[in-house]
Motif scaffolding. Structure first.
Motif, PDB file in Angstrom:
ATOM      1  N   GLU A 152       7.666   7.466  -3.692  1.00 17.42           N
ATOM      2  CA  GLU A 152       6.947   8.093  -2.569  1.00 17.42           C
ATOM      3  C   GLU A 152       5.996   7.060  -1.973  1.00 17.42           C
ATOM      4  O   GLU A 152       5.411   6.255  -2.691  1.00 17.42           O
ATOM      5  CB  GLU A 152       6.144   9.300  -3.059  1.00 17.42           C
ATOM      6  CG  GLU A 152       7.018  10.432  -3.549  1.00 17.42           C
ATOM      7  CD  GLU A 152       6.197  11.603  -4.070  1.00 17.42           C
ATOM      8  OE1 GLU A 152       4.940  11.566  -3.987  1.00 17.42           O
ATOM      9  OE2 GLU A 152       6.816  12.551  -4.578  1.00 17.42           O
ATOM     10  N   GLU A 154       2.584   6.661   0.219  1.00 17.96           N
ATOM     11  CA  GLU A 154       1.395   7.211   0.887  1.00 17.96           C
ATOM     12  C   GLU A 154       0.636   6.062   1.541  1.00 17.96           C
ATOM     13  O   GLU A 154       0.550   4.975   0.966  1.00 17.96           O
ATOM     14  CB  GLU A 154       0.489   7.926  -0.122  1.00 17.96           C
ATOM     15  CG  GLU A 154       1.113   9.194  -0.675  1.00 17.96           C
ATOM     16  CD  GLU A 154       0.162  10.001  -1.569  1.00 17.96           C
ATOM     17  OE1 GLU A 154       0.358  11.213  -1.681  1.00 17.96           O
ATOM     18  OE2 GLU A 154      -0.764   9.408  -2.157  1.00 17.96           O
ATOM     19  N   GLU A 208      -1.111  13.787   4.831  1.00 20.30           N
ATOM     20  CA  GLU A 208      -1.555  13.992   3.445  1.00 20.30           C
ATOM     21  C   GLU A 208      -3.025  14.411   3.386  1.00 20.30           C
ATOM     22  O   GLU A 208      -3.622  14.763   4.390  1.00 20.30           O
ATOM     23  CB  GLU A 208      -1.290  12.717   2.628  1.00 20.30           C
ATOM     24  CG  GLU A 208      -0.176  12.876   1.588  1.00 20.30           C
ATOM     25  CD  GLU A 208      -0.536  13.832   0.440  1.00 20.30           C
ATOM     26  OE1 GLU A 208      -1.714  14.191   0.277  1.00 20.30           O
ATOM     27  OE2 GLU A 208       0.390  14.214  -0.305  1.00 20.30           O
ATOM     28  N   GLN A 213      -4.492   9.956   6.193  1.00 20.59           N
ATOM     29  CA  GLN A 213      -3.399   9.665   5.241  1.00 20.59           C
ATOM     30  C   GLN A 213      -2.099  10.387   5.606  1.00 20.59           C
ATOM     31  O   GLN A 213      -2.116  11.540   6.048  1.00 20.59           O
ATOM     32  CB  GLN A 213      -3.830  10.090   3.837  1.00 20.59           C
ATOM     33  CG  GLN A 213      -2.981   9.520   2.713  1.00 20.59           C
ATOM     34  CD  GLN A 213      -3.456  10.004   1.342  1.00 20.59           C
ATOM     35  OE1 GLN A 213      -3.916  11.134   1.189  1.00 20.59           O
ATOM     36  NE2 GLN A 213      -3.341   9.147   0.342  1.00 20.59           N
ATOM     37  N   GLU A 215       2.295  10.648   4.265  1.00 19.50           N
ATOM     38  CA  GLU A 215       3.224  10.372   3.157  1.00 19.50           C
ATOM     39  C   GLU A 215       4.656  10.491   3.640  1.00 19.50           C
ATOM     40  O   GLU A 215       4.981  11.369   4.439  1.00 19.50           O
ATOM     41  CB  GLU A 215       3.009  11.354   2.005  1.00 19.50           C
ATOM     42  CG  GLU A 215       4.078  11.179   0.924  1.00 19.50           C
ATOM     43  CD  GLU A 215       3.878  12.050  -0.304  1.00 19.50           C
ATOM     44  OE1 GLU A 215       2.732  12.443  -0.590  1.00 19.50           O
ATOM     45  OE2 GLU A 215       4.888  12.336  -0.970  1.00 19.50           O
ATOM     46  N   VAL A 259      -9.642  10.840  -2.765  1.00 20.18           N
ATOM     47  CA  VAL A 259      -8.226  10.725  -3.107  1.00 20.18           C
ATOM     48  C   VAL A 259      -7.648   9.441  -2.529  1.00 20.18           C
ATOM     49  O   VAL A 259      -7.948   9.067  -1.395  1.00 20.18           O
ATOM     50  CB  VAL A 259      -7.485  11.958  -2.535  1.00 20.18           C
ATOM     51  CG1 VAL A 259      -5.977  11.785  -2.614  1.00 20.18           C
ATOM     52  CG2 VAL A 259      -7.914  13.219  -3.282  1.00 20.18           C
ATOM     53  N   GLY A 260      -6.823   8.761  -3.331  1.00 21.10           N
ATOM     54  CA  GLY A 260      -6.263   7.490  -2.879  1.00 21.10           C
ATOM     55  C   GLY A 260      -4.805   7.598  -2.474  1.00 21.10           C
ATOM     56  O   GLY A 260      -4.258   8.691  -2.303  1.00 21.10           O
ATOM     57  N   ASN A 261      -4.181   6.432  -2.312  1.00 19.07           N
ATOM     58  CA  ASN A 261      -2.758   6.353  -1.972  1.00 19.07           C
ATOM     59  C   ASN A 261      -1.951   6.121  -3.244  1.00 19.07           C
ATOM     60  O   ASN A 261      -2.138   5.113  -3.921  1.00 19.07           O
ATOM     61  CB  ASN A 261      -2.499   5.179  -1.020  1.00 19.07           C
ATOM     62  CG  ASN A 261      -3.084   5.414   0.360  1.00 19.07           C
ATOM     63  OD1 ASN A 261      -2.959   6.507   0.927  1.00 19.07           O
ATOM     64  ND2 ASN A 261      -3.743   4.393   0.905  1.00 19.07           N
ATOM     65  N   GLY A 262      -1.039   7.047  -3.523  1.00 22.74           N
ATOM     66  CA  GLY A 262      -0.171   6.896  -4.672  1.00 22.74           C
ATOM     67  C   GLY A 262       1.176   6.336  -4.259  1.00 22.74           C
ATOM     68  O   GLY A 262       1.509   6.232  -3.070  1.00 22.74           O
ATOM     69  N   HIS A 264       4.047   7.527  -6.235  1.00 22.33           N
ATOM     70  CA  HIS A 264       4.700   8.251  -7.338  1.00 22.33           C
ATOM     71  C   HIS A 264       6.172   7.878  -7.441  1.00 22.33           C
ATOM     72  O   HIS A 264       6.874   7.783  -6.428  1.00 22.33           O
ATOM     73  CB  HIS A 264       4.598   9.766  -7.139  1.00 22.33           C
ATOM     74  CG  HIS A 264       3.186  10.251  -7.022  1.00 22.33           C
ATOM     75  ND1 HIS A 264       2.860  11.555  -6.751  1.00 22.33           N
ATOM     76  CD2 HIS A 264       2.000   9.588  -7.116  1.00 22.33           C
ATOM     77  CE1 HIS A 264       1.546  11.690  -6.703  1.00 22.33           C
ATOM     78  NE2 HIS A 264       1.009  10.503  -6.921  1.00 22.33           N
ATOM     79  N   ARG A 317      -8.676   4.788  -7.666  1.00 22.13           N
ATOM     80  CA  ARG A 317      -7.800   5.961  -7.417  1.00 22.13           C
ATOM     81  C   ARG A 317      -7.584   6.780  -8.689  1.00 22.13           C
ATOM     82  O   ARG A 317      -7.546   8.011  -8.632  1.00 22.13           O
ATOM     83  CB  ARG A 317      -6.443   5.492  -6.896  1.00 22.13           C
ATOM     84  CG  ARG A 317      -5.371   6.554  -6.972  1.00 22.13           C
ATOM     85  CD  ARG A 317      -3.996   6.072  -6.527  1.00 22.13           C
ATOM     86  NE  ARG A 317      -3.011   7.074  -6.814  1.00 22.13           N
ATOM     87  CZ  ARG A 317      -2.101   7.003  -7.788  1.00 22.13           C
ATOM     88  NH1 ARG A 317      -2.020   5.938  -8.549  1.00 22.13           N
ATOM     89  NH2 ARG A 317      -1.256   7.991  -7.981  1.00 22.13           N
ATOM     90  N   GLN A 322      -7.618  14.352  -9.113  1.00 19.87           N
ATOM     91  CA  GLN A 322      -7.293  13.867  -7.762  1.00 19.87           C
ATOM     92  C   GLN A 322      -5.776  13.663  -7.606  1.00 19.87           C
ATOM     93  O   GLN A 322      -5.329  12.888  -6.773  1.00 19.87           O
ATOM     94  CB  GLN A 322      -8.035  12.555  -7.476  1.00 19.87           C
ATOM     95  CG  GLN A 322      -9.530  12.745  -7.462  1.00 19.87           C
ATOM     96  CD  GLN A 322     -10.305  11.596  -6.839  1.00 19.87           C
ATOM     97  OE1 GLN A 322     -11.448  11.775  -6.451  1.00 19.87           O
ATOM     98  NE2 GLN A 322      -9.716  10.415  -6.723  1.00 19.87           N
ATOM     99  N   TRP A 323      -5.013  14.372  -8.441  1.00 18.48           N
ATOM    100  CA  TRP A 323      -3.544  14.362  -8.379  1.00 18.48           C
ATOM    101  C   TRP A 323      -2.944  12.985  -8.650  1.00 18.48           C
ATOM    102  O   TRP A 323      -1.811  12.720  -8.254  1.00 18.48           O
ATOM    103  CB  TRP A 323      -3.059  14.900  -7.026  1.00 18.48           C
ATOM    104  CG  TRP A 323      -3.265  16.364  -6.848  1.00 18.48           C
ATOM    105  CD1 TRP A 323      -4.126  17.142  -7.571  1.00 18.48           C
ATOM    106  CD2 TRP A 323      -2.597  17.238  -5.932  1.00 18.48           C
ATOM    107  NE1 TRP A 323      -4.046  18.440  -7.147  1.00 18.48           N
ATOM    108  CE2 TRP A 323      -3.120  18.530  -6.134  1.00 18.48           C
ATOM    109  CE3 TRP A 323      -1.627  17.065  -4.959  1.00 18.48           C
ATOM    110  CZ2 TRP A 323      -2.699  19.640  -5.403  1.00 18.48           C
ATOM    111  CZ3 TRP A 323      -1.213  18.164  -4.223  1.00 18.48           C
ATOM    112  CH2 TRP A 323      -1.736  19.431  -4.439  1.00 18.48           C
ATOM    113  N   ALA A 324      -3.714  12.138  -9.311  1.00 18.89           N
ATOM    114  CA  ALA A 324      -3.173  10.818  -9.634  1.00 18.89           C
ATOM    115  C   ALA A 324      -2.603  10.782 -11.057  1.00 18.89           C
ATOM    116  O   ALA A 324      -1.995   9.795 -11.443  1.00 18.89           O
ATOM    117  CB  ALA A 324      -4.238   9.747  -9.463  1.00 18.89           C
ATOM    118  N   LYS A 358       3.160   9.758 -12.063  1.00 22.69           N
ATOM    119  CA  LYS A 358       2.120   9.764 -11.017  1.00 22.69           C
ATOM    120  C   LYS A 358       1.164   8.570 -11.055  1.00 22.69           C
ATOM    121  O   LYS A 358       0.715   8.141  -9.991  1.00 22.69           O
ATOM    122  CB  LYS A 358       1.328  11.080 -11.088  1.00 22.69           C
ATOM    123  CG  LYS A 358       2.224  12.287 -10.815  1.00 22.69           C
ATOM    124  CD  LYS A 358       1.490  13.601 -10.936  1.00 22.69           C
ATOM    125  CE  LYS A 358       0.766  13.957  -9.673  1.00 22.69           C
ATOM    126  NZ  LYS A 358       1.626  14.378  -8.566  1.00 22.69           N
TER     127      LYS A 358
END
Ligand code: GLU
Ligand code: MG
Length: 467
Positions: A152, A154, A208, A213, A215, A259-262, A264, A317, A322-324, A358
């Motif tokens: 993915e 972002e 995002e 942001q 994605e 929240v940062g850029n992942g 995944h 991040r 933070q969904w990381a 993640k």
């Protein structure tokens, strides 16, 4: 498609004639030059370009580039290992013609990823694309296993006119908001058009969570193609952004907070066309092997982080909630565990079931990240590692004793802690080979030293426009 063979001086069989025809075709389409791209240990995509007429020579004899880039840092400073980082020597870059693409957003240019060999025609042990090709080929030859992968993407979209290195979000409209989609309507439509022309199968493009942001996700491919595609997708996003007076940052943390850029990573393991993550006797339809693959990954995640989250900015991040995914835990459709099990929708499970890793960002070299993740998973299968209990909800809410009892560990909170774990991991080091493993350590230590005097805001600024 049969796996690509290593390049050899004189060229891979058939490439010379193919390049001859291709060069004519490309010139007739107005293509002037070809970007030859690879990703260095620090995660920066480095390029050389050749005019179309040189394509034939490039596939036969390669294009020269110093091995010194294997120990470049993101800021272009150079560190050394026993064998890398010296100004001596030369490598040959060989484009992969199967992946050559005319760049829709850069008129006059085509693009191809490269493998690097020595002047003597040997594999270059520092070449990350060759490393991933080897891991994938060995898994098939030794265990009959193949993989499907997707990365993915972002990114934070800023205004190019912002002063200096500042980040001025291109939109301040709400997360996932229609307003954001409307404000960037032409830009995002141009992106989709470019991907259509380049035959990149976009699955989704959405606004995002973080300011400015977006994605984009793409369909699953074999791991080498997935890594190539993630590099191509970023090249395209940068080029389209540039045309709109915008600037794309794939940095894990464009600012020090939030929240940062992942990046995944989705992965599934297959045998003889059968997805091992579906239709099995294990949890959520996983086969025993799929469970052990996940378990192997969980065991090694702290060390893997040195490869999947390789920048000091990565640790801005990698924060809880933070969904990381900063805990060594797994769960079905859980967005706070490091590994999310995706079963797919009823009716599509045998195709879609996969796992999502993640704690991966886009500072990571995608070839190294995928190769190391696969090696860790395969080691889990080889040692029949049992999968621990699932964690539901946010693992950050587990009281410390409970987390310890369940083997849930917080991932490293700094790059130097990640490198400490990596140094201890004999299996990962052996999978990479000593040249790449030492380069990983030296480059990460170099990055850490380069920001030693900076606070979090300084770290975010230092890397904001590097990735
Ligand atoms: N931006 C989040 C990250 O840093 C991921 C959000 C999502 O789950 O898509 O990984
Ligand atoms: Mg996302």
């Amino acid at each position: 498609m049969p796996p690509l063979v290593d390049p050899v001086p004189g060229g891979r069989t058939g490439d010379h004639a193919r390049a001859h025809a291709l060069a004519h075709e490309l010139s007739a389409q107005g293509v002037r030059g070809i970007v030859l791209a690879y990703v260095d240990t620090a995660g920066i995509c480095r390029v050389k370009t050749v005019p179309c007429q040189r394509l034939q020579s490039a596939v036969a004899w390669g294009v020269g580039m110093s091995p010194v880039f294997d120990t470049f840092l993101a800021n272009d400073a150079i560190v050394r290992t026993d064998v890398l980082g010296s100004p001596d020597g030369d490598l040959r870059l060989y484009p992969d013609l199967d992946r050559l693409v005319v760049l829709a957003a850069q008129p006059g240019w085509a693009w191809a990823p490269v493998d690097r060999i020595t002047q003597e025609g040997d594999r270059h042990p520092g070449c990350s694309r060759t490393f991933l090709r080897r891991i994938v080929a060995d898994a098939e030859a030794r265990h009959g296993l193949t993989f499907k992968a997707g990365i993915e993407i972002e990114w934070s979209l800023g205004r190019a006119a912002a002063p200096g290195d500042e980040f001025a979000p291109a939109t301040t409209a709400p997360a996932y908001g229609a307003t954001r989609q409307i404000e960037l309507s032409d830009y995002t439509a141009d992106l989709l058009a470019a991907f259509e022309k380049q035959e990149v199968p976009v699955a989704q493009l959405h606004p995002e969570y973080a300011p400015g942001q977006f994605e984009l996700s793409t369909g699953a491919l074999d791991p080498v193609a997935a890594a190539d595609q993630s590099v191509l997708v970023r090249q395209t996003i940068r080029a389209v952004s540039h045309k709109y007076g915008l600037r794309a940052s794939f940095s894990p943390a464009v600012t020090e907070r939030g929240v940062g850029n992942g990046g995944h990573l989705h992965l599934s393991v297959w045998r003889h066309g059968v997805n091992l993550h579906s239709g099995g006797e294990g949890r959520y339809g996983m086969t025993g092997e799929a469970e052990s693959f996940v378990a192997g990954l969980l065991t090694r995640l702290p060390a893997l982080t040195a490869v999947t989250a390789p920048s000091p900015a990565s640790y801005l991040r990698l924060k809880p909630s933070q969904w990381a995914g900063v805990f060594t835990a797994w769960g079905r459709e859980t967005r706070e565990t490091a590994i999310r099990i995706v079963t797919g929708t009823s009716g599509h499970q045998s195709q879609d079931a996969n796992l999502e890793v993640k704690p991966v960002d886009l500072a990571a070299n995608p070839y190294l990240a995928l190769g190391c993740v696969i090696a860790a998973g395969l080691d889990g299968i080889a040692s029949a590692t049992p999968l621990p209990e699932e964690v539901v909800d946010d693992p950050a809410r587990l009281i410390p004793d409970e987390a310890v009892a369940r083997g849930v560990r917080r991932l490293p909170t700094s790059l130097s802690h990640a490198v400490d774990a990596f140094r201890e991991d004999e299996m990962l080091r052996a999978a990479l080979g000593p040249v790449l493993a030492d380069a990983v350590v030296a480059v990460r230590e170099g990055e850490t030293a380069s920001v030693a005097d900076l606070d979090d805001a300084g770290v975010a600024t230092a890397y904001r426009w590097k990735y």
